[in-house]
Write an enzyme that holds these catalytic residues in place. Structure first.
Site, PDB file in Angstrom:
ATOM      1  N   ARG A  15       0.847  -1.182   0.000  1.00 56.18           N
ATOM      2  CA  ARG A  15       0.000   0.000   0.000  1.00 56.18           C
ATOM      3  C   ARG A  15       0.885   1.235   0.000  1.00 56.18           C
ATOM      4  NH1 ARG A  15      -3.028  -2.690  -1.867  1.00 56.18           N
ATOM      5  NH2 ARG A  15      -5.143  -3.298  -1.288  1.00 56.18           N
ATOM      6  N   GLU A  40      -3.166   7.837  -4.809  1.00 59.82           N
ATOM      7  CA  GLU A  40      -3.462   7.398  -6.177  1.00 59.82           C
ATOM      8  C   GLU A  40      -4.732   8.067  -6.701  1.00 59.82           C
ATOM      9  OE1 GLU A  40      -3.664   3.136  -6.222  1.00 59.82           O
ATOM     10  OE2 GLU A  40      -1.679   2.905  -5.344  1.00 59.82           O
ATOM     11  N   HIS A  78      -0.377   0.640 -10.251  1.00 58.25           N
ATOM     12  CA  HIS A  78      -1.110  -0.310  -9.408  1.00 58.25           C
ATOM     13  C   HIS A  78      -1.590  -1.508 -10.234  1.00 58.25           C
ATOM     14  CE1 HIS A  78      -3.516  -0.482  -5.409  1.00 58.25           C
ATOM     15  NE2 HIS A  78      -3.174  -1.701  -5.813  1.00 58.25           N
TER      16      HIS A  78
END
Length: 318
Positions: free
Chosen positions: A237, A266, A284
């Site tokens: 993360r 993000e 991601h």
């Protein structure tokens, strides 16, 4: 004919993985890219289950609107997108999909490590953008993996898979967990406290969940403990790393490079990170394979079926 209970699907995930779920329940599936927060609040009172997705917030007001809601099955291994306090208050089960995401995330981690250590991405960019990019026996030198120490922070299923793959490349394995893993199967894997792991590892790979304890687990102080030749990889993360401090550490040569699949805010990435040649960034994509997306749909569906039909919550996280 009995009326089926309704399940709200928050995002248009692959329908191939939802076929069994559809035999047991009526599915409310988005026709657009996703349901807005307002749409979720309007629809959720009629549903017993919510199939949410890791990059869309499930806030307290959404959960509290779910007056008939019994389970939230999150499409992804992380669940920091869900207000867990609200779910607990409403006595709603929350599950994730840990099995489907394991291997693809570990594969990407090794891909990032190879690209970083052998300067694959940097050389590719140089050849495509610079007609005078230099070739030569002593140019574009990377770092070999054999004999190096990989320090894994978070030895869960993904961390273990990365360790197995890294050992094939001849790497030594060190790891840090909240506590040592008694059943760990690699006799040469060494448990270390975090400061020792940072000081002794040639590569540090993050595989821990985002919790209050792991938020900014790595900041300026930790980067200064690392070897100047060390690489950092994050497929866990984004907020486990202080991005501003990492950008400075790379700029000042405190560590040799970083490869990141996840970011604090993000899809926004710290602008200084984007300017660093020694920072490799991907959007991601840890679980972004066709096969994985379908399997994640199946696993998230199975959580709902097993709990609502049989009272079993295999992947429960609360």
């Amino acid at each position: 004919m009995s009326v089926k209970n309704k399940i709200l699907i928050a995002y248009p995930i692959p329908k191939e993985g939802l076929s069994e779920l559809e035999t047991h329940f009526d599915l409310i599936y988005p026709e657009k890219e996703f349901f807005t927060k307002e749409e979720l609040i309007e629809l959720i009172p009629h549903c017993v289950g919510l199939l949410s997705i890791f990059n869309r917030e499930v806030s307290a007001d959404i959960i509290k609107a779910g007056i008939n809601l019994k389970i939230i099955s999150n499409y992804g291994v992380g669940f920091n997108n869900i207000d867990m306090n609200a779910a607990n208050e409403q006595k709603i089960i929350v599950c994730n999909t840990p099995e489907a995401v394991c291997e693809p995330t570990a594969e990407l981690c090794m891909g990032l490590l190879l690209s970083l250590s052998r300067q694959i991405s940097l050389c590719n960019y140089g050849l495509k953008t610079n007609p005078e990019f230099e070739w030569g026996v002593m140019k574009n030198l990377g770092s070999t993996l054999r004999g190096k120490t990989l320090g894994i922070v978070g030895m869960g299923n993904i961390g273990k898979s990365v360790a197995e793959k890294a050992m094939v490349f001849g790497m030594n394995i060190a790891y840090h967990n909240r506590k040592p893993i008694s059943e760990i199967k690699w006799k040469d894997a060494v448990y270390m406290n975090l400061p020792d792991l940072l000081e002794k590892s040639d590569v540090i790979s993050l595989h821990c969940p985002l919790t209050p304890e792991t938020h900014h687990l790595l900041s300026k102080k930790e980067f200064l403990k690392m070897k100047k030749t060390a690489f950092l990889i994050n497929t866990s993360r984004g907020a486990v790393i202080n991005e501003a401090d990492l950008a400075i550490a790379l700029e000042q040569g405190e560590i040799a490079g970083a490869a990141l699949d996840v970011f604090e805010n993000e899809p926004i990435i710290h602008p200084k990170l984007l300017k660093q040649k020694t920072a490799l960034a991907v959007p991601h994509i840890g679980t972004a394979t066709i096969e994985t997306r379908i399997e994640m749909s199946r696993e998230a569906s199975q959580n709902i079926i097993e709990y609502l039909k049989n009272g079993i919550a295999k992947n429960r996280v609360n």
